[in-house]
Scaffold this motif. Structure first.
Motif: not given
Length: 309
Positions: A101-107, A91-95
């Motif tokens: 952005a997810t990797l940056f937020a994880l950092g 349902i959620i697109p993950f390009g």
């Protein structure tokens, strides 16, 4: 801890004057920060927990999304970020942008966990010991003073109740307000409200006795890292907020402590300075001064002079 009124006696033109020094701002800050100690500590504990939870979500999101896009060959591994292989599509697109952005937020989450977690550790250490870093330094100097003069006395820090649990209960109470009003605090048995102040006055007097007189032999501009004084002096400049003082040839300095290539002391002011002039003290290069001949054999070395950087 309470910052008390200190009475200093001085002689000027034969007349005794009493100078009152009040640390009003320190008293206000002490009371204010103590009342906020509980929410600050609680916030420094909750923030890492929230970041750990967010980091877990980020890791699992990237794992599940990348797992559906991985394809293994004989000697290669390919990642297709355009779409997932499963049916139906997520349902959620993950390009690629979402992955970055997810990797940056994880950092950010991991960095915040480490930074705020260290803050929580320091806060809890102060609470359990009921002692700040400055007060720990005062206690260490008190033990050194007693050992140096071989005195028959024992310094007991007045605000450490002798038990970590008792120190903990002083801050975390059922009412949410720590014990003490910012001026008076619960003290250990055998001490009083002025025990720490008396010890500080003893250390000040001891510092004056152990100070060494130096004469300025070369001018110094007061630069933080003077390259003209040599490479060793340049690279060993004290990493502190304390100021540097300008020196002129012929002036005299009372050094109280020092490093291998730097000294810290007070400039001896002559009668040309008007009344009310504040003390001029700070760091200066050691190679700009020389020990006065009259003090070379009688005065002890400045405090900390034998310690190398």
């Amino acid at each position: 801890m309470p910052c008390l009124w200190v009475l200093a006696l001085s002689l000027w033109d034969g007349n005794r004057k009493i100078l009152k020094t009040a640390c009003i701002s320190s008293i206000v800050k002490s009371a204010k920060h103590t009342r906020h100690h509980v929410p600050i500590t609680a916030g420094s504990a909750i923030a890492p927990l929230g970041c750990i939870h967010a980091a877990f979500i980020f890791v699992m999101t990237m794992y599940t999304q990348l797992y559906n896009r991985l394809s293994f060959g004989w000697n290669t591994v390919k990642i297709d970020m355009s779409a997932a292989r499963r049916d139906p599509l997520p349902i959620i697109p993950f390009g690629l942008a979402a992955f970055a952005a997810t990797l940056f937020a994880l950092g950010l989450a991991l960095g915040t966990t480490i930074a705020v977690g260290m803050l929580f550790f320091i806060q809890m250490k102060i609470i359990l010991r009921n002692k700040t870093s400055i007060e720990s330094w005062i206690e260490e100097k008190a033990k050194d003073r007693i050992q140096y003069y071989q005195l028959d006395e024992v310094f007991i820090f007045p605000y450490d109740m002798g038990s970590r649990w008792k120190n903990f209960k002083q801050v975390f109470t059922w009412s949410g307000v720590p014990e003490g009003d910012g001026l008076e605090w619960p003290i250990r048995e055998g001490c009083h409200q002025y025990s720490l102040t008396i010890e500080q006055l003893k250390q000040k007097a001891d510092k004056r006795v152990r100070s060494v007189r130096y004469k300025v032999i070369e001018d110094y501009s007061g630069a933080c890292c003077p390259l003209s004084r040599g490479l060793k002096t340049f690279f060993t400049s004290p990493c502190t907020e304390e100021p540097r003082i300008q020196l002129q040839k012929g002036e005299f300095i009372l050094a109280t402590r020092g490093l291998r290539y730097w000294l810290y002391g007070d400039k001896i002011l002559d009668d040309s300075f008007i009344e009310g002039t504040s003390r001029i003290r700070g760091w200066f290069p050691r190679n700009c001064v020389e020990k006065c001949p009259c003090d070379a054999e009688t005065d002890p070395a400045p405090e900390g002079e034998k310690k190398n950087r």
